[in-house]
Structures are given as structure tokens and as C-alpha cells.
Design a protein around this motif. Sequence first.
Motif, PDB file in Angstrom:
ATOM      1  N   TYR A   1     -18.926 -34.099 -23.628  1.00 21.79           N
ATOM      2  CA  TYR A   1     -17.826 -34.422 -22.701  1.00 21.79           C
ATOM      3  C   TYR A   1     -16.603 -33.551 -22.982  1.00 21.79           C
ATOM      4  CZ  TYR A   1     -14.671 -36.490 -19.495  1.00 21.79           C
ATOM      5  OH  TYR A   1     -13.810 -36.619 -18.452  1.00 21.79           O
TER       6      TYR A   1
ATOM      7  N   TYR B   1     -12.601 -21.560  -8.807  1.00 21.86           N
ATOM      8  CA  TYR B   1     -12.713 -22.116  -7.454  1.00 21.86           C
ATOM      9  C   TYR B   1     -11.501 -21.701  -6.597  1.00 21.86           C
ATOM     10  CZ  TYR B   1     -13.076 -25.648  -3.781  1.00 21.86           C
ATOM     11  OH  TYR B   1     -13.149 -26.277  -2.564  1.00 21.86           O
ATOM     12  N   ILE B   2     -10.316 -21.828  -7.193  1.00 23.26           N
ATOM     13  CA  ILE B   2      -9.102 -21.464  -6.443  1.00 23.26           C
ATOM     14  C   ILE B   2      -9.093 -19.968  -6.156  1.00 23.26           C
ATOM     15  CG2 ILE B   2      -6.561 -21.374  -6.520  1.00 23.26           C
ATOM     16  CD1 ILE B   2      -7.459 -24.217  -6.351  1.00 23.26           C
TER      17      ILE B   2
ATOM     18  N   PHE C   1     -17.280 -30.266 -21.486  1.00 29.60           N
ATOM     19  CA  PHE C   1     -17.234 -30.430 -20.023  1.00 29.60           C
ATOM     20  C   PHE C   1     -15.769 -30.511 -19.559  1.00 29.60           C
ATOM     21  CE2 PHE C   1     -16.852 -33.557 -16.535  1.00 29.60           C
ATOM     22  CZ  PHE C   1     -17.521 -32.873 -15.543  1.00 29.60           C
ATOM     23  N   TYR C   2     -14.985 -31.320 -20.260  1.00 29.81           N
ATOM     24  CA  TYR C   2     -13.584 -31.504 -19.855  1.00 29.81           C
ATOM     25  C   TYR C   2     -12.807 -30.191 -19.971  1.00 29.81           C
ATOM     26  CZ  TYR C   2      -8.934 -33.408 -19.385  1.00 29.81           C
ATOM     27  OH  TYR C   2      -7.659 -33.646 -18.937  1.00 29.81           O
TER      28      TYR C   2
ATOM     29  N   LEU D   1     -13.308 -27.754 -17.190  1.00 28.57           N
ATOM     30  CA  LEU D   1     -12.858 -28.085 -15.830  1.00 28.57           C
ATOM     31  C   LEU D   1     -11.758 -27.123 -15.352  1.00 28.57           C
ATOM     32  CD1 LEU D   1     -12.741 -31.994 -15.728  1.00 28.57           C
ATOM     33  CD2 LEU D   1     -14.330 -30.477 -14.557  1.00 28.57           C
ATOM     34  N   LEU D   2     -10.820 -26.808 -16.250  1.00 29.18           N
ATOM     35  CA  LEU D   2      -9.696 -25.965 -15.837  1.00 29.18           C
ATOM     36  C   LEU D   2     -10.154 -24.545 -15.464  1.00 29.18           C
ATOM     37  CD1 LEU D   2      -6.684 -26.052 -15.319  1.00 29.18           C
ATOM     38  CD2 LEU D   2      -6.316 -25.295 -17.666  1.00 29.18           C
TER      39      LEU D   2
ATOM     40  N   ARG E   1      -9.754 -16.611   1.974  1.00 25.30           N
ATOM     41  CA  ARG E   1      -8.673 -16.599   2.969  1.00 25.30           C
ATOM     42  C   ARG E   1      -7.878 -15.309   2.924  1.00 25.30           C
ATOM     43  NH1 ARG E   1     -10.464 -20.881   1.781  1.00 25.30           N
ATOM     44  NH2 ARG E   1     -10.469 -22.714   3.104  1.00 25.30           N
ATOM     45  N   ASP E   2      -8.371 -14.367   2.121  1.00 20.11           N
ATOM     46  CA  ASP E   2      -7.704 -13.078   2.025  1.00 20.11           C
ATOM     47  C   ASP E   2      -6.232 -13.268   1.637  1.00 20.11           C
ATOM     48  OD1 ASP E   2      -7.419 -10.176   4.164  1.00 20.11           O
ATOM     49  OD2 ASP E   2      -7.564 -10.388   2.012  1.00 20.11           O
ATOM     50  N   ILE E   3      -6.007 -14.159   0.672  1.00 20.30           N
ATOM     51  CA  ILE E   3      -4.635 -14.399   0.217  1.00 20.30           C
ATOM     52  C   ILE E   3      -4.389 -13.570  -1.028  1.00 20.30           C
ATOM     53  CG2 ILE E   3      -3.060 -16.134  -0.712  1.00 20.30           C
ATOM     54  CD1 ILE E   3      -4.306 -18.138   1.136  1.00 20.30           C
ATOM     55  N   ASP E   4      -3.535 -12.582  -0.905  1.00 19.12           N
ATOM     56  CA  ASP E   4      -3.266 -11.693  -2.040  1.00 19.12           C
ATOM     57  C   ASP E   4      -2.403 -12.398  -3.084  1.00 19.12           C
ATOM     58  OD1 ASP E   4      -4.621  -9.589  -0.911  1.00 19.12           O
ATOM     59  OD2 ASP E   4      -2.915  -9.079   0.337  1.00 19.12           O
TER      60      ASP E   4
ATOM     61  N   ARG F   1     -11.163 -19.416  -3.241  1.00 21.63           N
ATOM     62  CA  ARG F   1     -10.496 -19.808  -1.986  1.00 21.63           C
ATOM     63  C   ARG F   1      -9.498 -18.760  -1.565  1.00 21.63           C
ATOM     64  NH1 ARG F   1     -11.235 -24.901  -0.246  1.00 21.63           N
ATOM     65  NH2 ARG F   1      -9.303 -25.053   0.910  1.00 21.63           N
ATOM     66  N   ARG F   2      -8.829 -18.141  -2.544  1.00 19.36           N
ATOM     67  CA  ARG F   2      -7.856 -17.098  -2.185  1.00 19.36           C
ATOM     68  C   ARG F   2      -8.573 -15.903  -1.577  1.00 19.36           C
ATOM     69  NH1 ARG F   2      -3.080 -16.844  -6.639  1.00 19.36           N
ATOM     70  NH2 ARG F   2      -2.383 -15.229  -5.253  1.00 19.36           N
TER      71      ARG F   2
ATOM     72  N   ALA G   1     -11.901 -24.759 -12.197  1.00 22.99           N
ATOM     73  CA  ALA G   1     -10.944 -24.929 -11.092  1.00 22.99           C
ATOM     74  C   ALA G   1     -10.273 -23.588 -10.789  1.00 22.99           C
ATOM     75  CB  ALA G   1      -9.896 -25.965 -11.474  1.00 22.99           C
ATOM     76  N   ARG G   2      -9.999 -22.834 -11.859  1.00 24.97           N
ATOM     77  CA  ARG G   2      -9.363 -21.525 -11.688  1.00 24.97           C
ATOM     78  C   ARG G   2     -10.261 -20.606 -10.845  1.00 24.97           C
ATOM     79  NH1 ARG G   2      -4.835 -20.241 -14.435  1.00 24.97           N
ATOM     80  NH2 ARG G   2      -4.947 -22.027 -15.814  1.00 24.97           N
TER      81      ARG G   2
END
Lengths: 99, 874
Positions: A74, A88-89, A77-78, A81-82, A96-99, A92-93, A85-86
Amino acid sequence: MTLLFQVAAFALGTYLSIRMIVALHGIADFWFMIDKAWPRVSAGVLVWGAAIGIIAWLMDRPYQTAFAWGLLIYLVFYLSLLPLARLYIAGRRTDRDID
Amino acid sequence: MTSLVLSLDAVGAGDAGLVGGKGANLGELLRNGFPVPPGFVVCAAAYARFLEILDLGAELRQLDSAPPGEIVQRCALIRERLENGDLPGELAELILAAHGRLIENRGRPIVCAVRSSATAEDLGAASFAGQHGTYYYVDAAQLLKKVRQCWGSLWSPEAVSYRATHGIDHASVAMAVVVQEMIASEVSGVSFTANPVSGSRDEVIIESSWGMGAAIVDGRVTPDSYVLERTDLRVRTQRVADKRLMVSARLEAGQSARLEEVPNAMRRRESLTPDLLRTVAQWSLKCELHFGKPQDVEWAICEERFYLLQSRPITVMGREDIGRDIKGKYVLFKPLVENFTDPFTPLAGNLLMLIPSLLFRSIHGWIYVDVEAVRRPLPFKVSVEALADHLYSISKDAPAWKVSISKLPALLVLGFMFFLVNAVLLLRTRNLPDGALDSYRTLCEKVGADPSIGPADAMVRLLLLPKLRDPVANMPLLLNLSAVRYMSRMRVLRRLVRGWAPDVRADAEAILGSGSEGVLSAEMGRGIWALAIEANRNARVRDILLAQPPERALAELRPTTDAQDFLHRLDGFLAKNGHRAIKEWELRSPRWEENPAMVLGMVRNYLLIEAAPSIHEQKAADARAALIDDLRARLQPLPLERAFGLRLRLILFAAERVRYFQKMRENSRFYYIMGLGVVRKKVLRIEGELLRQGKLKCKDDIFFLRVNELAGLQAGRLGWPDVEDRIRERRIEHIRLCKMGPPKAIGIKLPEKYAPATQLEGATLLQGQPASPGAYEGRARVILDPSIDVELTPGEVLVAPYTDPAWTPLFLTAGAAVVEVGSYLSHAGTVAREFGMPCVVDVAEATQKIRTGDRIAVDGNLGSVRILPRLADA
């Protein structure tokens, strides 16, 4: 039966890992008022730390190992997570072609 | 003249194929005596000739069969060639000669408006509003270039995508160009001979503002708005806006920024006199009579003379048409609706969509729940329609869903994963002290001061991903999400109360769950009250605040010696709450620290009321104490209760948990809005640089760009010509969507929630959802924007399209509240319950059906609003 107890020990390790992480988070969460909150924060860390130590000490070898795996898995695993998430974000950037 | 260039009065309604829809309409009006400015049309044949010379015919024919990914690229090439190619000499001469005739012997310099007039434009089925280029202040030197740019705008990515969506063949569309004398308008606007949103035919809607009309069409200014009775042109409602900006009709040499500040004295003045209002309405109705259909008319007033700039059929795109091209099934999420009544601007939407949202999707800037994604893991046999109905809380007595055994294992796995990911967060946030997020402000200041962090990075840093040294970074958003537990705690509370004391008052749970200490938005209200007390201490400050509109009051207070204590307090208030705003999720919304006039408006409201707001709180506290006594008495007869009081303790504990999570929800919002405030500051800093470099021309345009376009402008990959049309098109689209409001569902047919307004004993009955109990009768005050309509006379009933924390102070003055959107858990309901006033939410079109001054009766128990007959009518 042994396997069942091992699974239980693993689950207990996971649960105590969660409680220990929460207790450690308390240091950051209460930092702004640590001069007043230190007994509460340290009590949390000590109680859950001690619980982990005592339970591990009381357990027989095969359960002890399962318990330790529960704690460790655990925690890993914990901590992952960060970074996940990094990633994943970051994805997403890019989506969406977010520079 | 040849058929390449025609005088405007030589064309008529039947010439749309030759001169485009706009040219044909204007010519038709001009030849029938309408006051249209003189001009000429460069016919579609001239465009066709130019295409031939550039040898683009084959290229256009192949477009429809090109792979979708290539179309934009190919269009960009076509556009570039059209805009940069040299016009054939004969055509150029014809255009310049027609222009010469237009401006000769006028006795003053004439500049022109150059407007696209596509052959598929303004024909009713598709409006093409804002898709094609329009240029103002054009003189002879720029004329040919602007004509070419109009032709090029036929091939902008937006125009191409619009045609593709509407099934219009690319190669079949041609472009004429209308060149007209530009009217140096003192006032201009648009009028509709039918309500474009509701379709109502008994009213004429007129919007007007100072200067040129482009500012209204582009949504840069909030115009004055009038609704007139169609039959006798009597003003039914009017709303004078705070017109801060105008597009100047005269451009000085070397001046490029057209948007200028409206002088203070004119900002809140009506832009149309009653005579002019009548003139505009009459001409608009004449247009309708001439064309035989409701018209959307653009007009201008110059030296008291009315000019007709455009008249076209109203293309009413119903709400149900929004998202027609979207696959999937979506519904608005009721508890969030009040936060997102207007769609996000492209920049805000782009940045906010960085927040992971597996179940949500932004459609045209509105946030929708993906119903399929929610349904998939649910262990119930439930149709998409039934689930959407539930998410939008329409049918109250829907049958219970059957459990789907086959889905249970997957749900268990999913639930277990959810537990593993969120267990630490849920345990951490069970008992956080009030100041746990105090360090977030320091982090915001740090990130805000670092010029190397851009808006997207700031967004990630302040809301999503913490650094190890700043673990507080994503806490506001995480706390907000974890505070959703108050719903389950509320259910527990309800069960306990109804189980042990079934006959206790109907709103017992709401009363028990209210009255938290340390709710920051409530403290904000108290802070404004403290400012009012300070203002009351000094007669001069009080007089200025009561006598002047807020902006002027602030300017007058600044140099006033007596006002320094008050201003000092105001600065203190803004230092704590200055990041708040109306529609504060939207990055485009100015924050209070940028425009403190909004706060002064609220202080002024408090100066008007006699009683202190604490009376409301005391009233609510008394009701709570009485309820607890009542509960104690009801529980006493139950076994062992007299000895141990366990049941009451359990109820009070559950209520405390509800209050704790509700407070967490409100307070975490206070902080993440602070983070969004920092992101806005970053955007404004970039805007300042781009304005200085001439890459942007107008303030506020930046919010209509996407993040990658912003980066392109900063890096020099894009310039003003690349983004000008996109900004205009998006502005027009944005304002259109704002007026229309979101459809409640996309891809799903939902039943109407409430019966339409009905007549009952002479009163009009509107149905909504009860949000705070009680009944009240009073005069209605419709407030659409609390930054403009800040005055609410004590005891009036607040009628609002939505509310958020910026509206809170108005609740203190109001006798009751009626809100168009929201649910029991929405901001309006929460605040109204705190203040012990009746509130009804989710009253469709309340701000249109209720007029300021109407006498209305609000029933917060039944969720109904009655518009009572006026005494004279009764």
C-alpha cells in the motif's frame, strides 16, 4: 486456513499502512498550528506506529510476511499515485495541445 | 458598371446568387426606401474570376472528397493564395472607380465598411453569423486588400467546419463583398422582431450601446436592453447596463485600439431616448413586414438619423439543437448547474478541462455528465433516460431500479480501487481544523509572483499536483470532492430524525444542518456588514456611497480625508476576499480586487437596511434551539432516553457531521477560487504584453483564445491577423450560447420537469423546487448581474438567474429568493436556510416571467411562486 489468515494479515497490513500514512500526513496538515497540535499529531504517529510494531511482533512468521507485504504494497501504491497523476495530467495537456 | 461590380441600389432580393445574401438584402431595402447607407457590391462573379486566375477550381472540387484531417490544411493554402494574390487590373480598377464614386463630393473624409456576403449566407437555414470577415475604417489604400481578405475568410477553418456541419458543399459557395459608407454612429445596436430565444412573437427586443455596433455583436459590451410590446411599442421591460466600453466611430491617425472607455457620465445613461427607441422599433417592424418573416436588424444612429445596416431572418437555433453533432448521451448535473449557467470561454474551458473528469465532459463550454459512463458500473438495470432523469432530479416518484447481479463483481472491484485510492484522503479530512488551508494563500502568492510559471502550469500547480514542499497545493479541490460526504451524512441525519421523531417539523434536518461557525463566505458577508458600520460612522462616507453609483463613489472617496479609515478597512477586506467574483469559475470574470465597486454596491445595500444582518442569524439560531428542545421532548418517552439521551446525542452528532462537511465544501471553494484568481492574473499579465506588442488589439479578447494559440502568439508563431476572425467568431458564438442557456440533456429526450406556468385565481403560478421553507409576499426585484444591479430595497424578493457567493449580501436585504436554477443543496438554498428566509429554486425562466415591481408570493414549502395581479388589473 493458513492462506485465509495470510490474506487477513495482508489486509490488516494494508489498513495499518493507510492509518500510518494518515498519521504522518497530520504533520503537514497541522503544521500551521503545530505548537498546539503536536501532542495530537505525535500521538497519532506513535499509536499507529506502535500498533504496527506490536502486531508484527506478535504474529508468526508466515503471517508476519503477509502483514509486511500489506504494509509495503500500500505504501508503494500510495507513493506512486502522485507520479501517475502527473503522467495523466501531462497526457491531458498533450491531448488538448496545452503548452 | 459590369456584373463584376454593382451599385447597391441596383440589386434586389432575387440577386442573392449574384451578390450574396447580405448584398441582396441591403439592395432590396435600399431600393424600397429604407435608410441603408450607400455602397456597392463586388459580385460573386468577381470572386469566381479571381479563382480562375489563381487556378483554384480543381483544388476546390477535390475538397469534399479530401480526408477530414487534410481539409483545414488545404483551406489554409487556398486562403493564403486568395489573400495574397494580385487582383486582375480591370477588376481592381472597377472596384476603385466604384469606391471613388461613393466617396466623391461628400465634403468630408469617408471611410467604408467592407463586409462579406456569401452566396449561402443569411438564407434562413444557416446564419453564418460571424463566420466571414467584416472590416471597418477602410480607406482607398486598404480597399483591395480587404476585399481579398473577405474572400479568404470563406476558407477560414471555422467557416469550413460550419459548412461541413450544415452539409453545405464547399465548392458551391461563392463570396460577394459589400462596400458601404461607414456610419460614424453615436449609438448602435440590434433589434429582433421576435424573441430569438423563446420564439415569442408579441415582443420586440432592442439592444443598444454607445458607438459602433460591433461591440454588441461581438459581446464586448453589455448593452442596454429593451423589451417592447409589439402592438403599441410600449416598453415592457428595460435594463440600462453599465456600458464601460465602446467601439469608437472615429479612428484617429495611428490609433489601432478601437475599444475605448465610455466617459463616466454616459455609462449608466440610457443610450436611446423614447423617440429613438420607437424609431428603431418601427423600422425593424417595417423590415419584417417587407420580408414577411421575423427579422434580426442591425442599425445605427448618427446625428439623430436612423440607418439600417442589415436585416436578416432570425435563425432561431433552439436549445435542443446544441450538441446535435455530439455523439453520446449527456445531462446537466443538477448540483453544479448554478456554477455554470454561462458556457466557459475557450481559454477558461481549455484550462479547466485539465482537471481529470472521467464522468464529465465540456460541450460548447458547459459541463455535462456522461450518462453512459455513469451507467456502466452501476449495479442496476436502469435505462439511460431513467438515469438522466434521476441526475437532473425530474421525476419524483420514479420506480426503484432493479439490482443487476452480473454487474456486482465489477462494482466491488471498482469500489475497492476507489477505496484504495481515496482512503487516506477520506481519513485525513474527517477532522481538519479551520485553518488547515491557511498556507494556501502563501502558496498562491508564491506561484503568482513567479513569472516563469504560465497559466496552465499555475493551474496544475495550484489545483492539481502538489510539490513535496507545498503539500497543501491540491487540497482545496480534494477537500471539495471529499466534502460530498455531507450528502450521505444528511441521509443518516434524516433517517435518525424521521425514525425517532416522525412528526417533527418538515425542515428539521435543514435547520439542524445549518449554523456552522467559520464558514468563510458567511464571514465575507459579515465583513461587508462591518464595512457598512464603518461607513455609517462617517456621514460624509455614507452620503457619498448613497448618492453616487459605486464606481463614482470610489473615485470620490479616494481623495476624501474623512474616508481614509473606511478605505483602509476596504483594503483589508479585499486583501482577504478580493479573489472572489461573480461567476468565479470563469477566468474572464473580474475579481473584486480589480473592481472594488461591486463591494461598495453591497455596502450601499447594507446602508439601506435598518436591521443588522445578525438578526437573521439570531433568528436561525433561535429556530435551531427551539427545534432541539422540541426533539428532546419528543424523544423523552422512548426507552432509556430520559436517562442517557443517546438518541438526541446521536442526532446532534450526525448534524455536526453535516455542518462540518458543508463548511468544508464552502471553505474549500473559497481557496480554489483563490487559485483560479492567480491563474487569471497570469493570463492578464500575458494579455498586457500581447496588447503592448500589438498581437492583441482589445482587452478581454484573450479569453477567446485557446491555450496553444496563446502560446503561439507569445512565441511569435501567430499574429493578430491569424486570431482576429477566430476571436470574433467565438465571441459571437459565446454570446449566442449565453443568451440561449444550456439544454438540460444532449442525445436524450427528457420529460419537462414542471408544468408550464398556469393561471390560478388571477395569479400566474410558476413551479419550482423548495429550497428553504416559509412563505413571503413582496415586490419582486429581478437582478441579472449583481455587479450592475446592486440595489435591492429591503424586503424585496430577489429574482435571479443563478447565485453564487458573490450574491450572498443580497440575501441579507431580501425578503425571499426565487432562482432559475439550482437544487436544495445549491448556494441559494444553503444561504436562504442560514438566514431563515423562503427560497424557491429551479423556476424556469423566472427572470423573464417575473418583472421588477411585480407583487409575488413565494412559498418555500411547496416550491411555488405566484405572480399576483397588479392592483389596477385586479
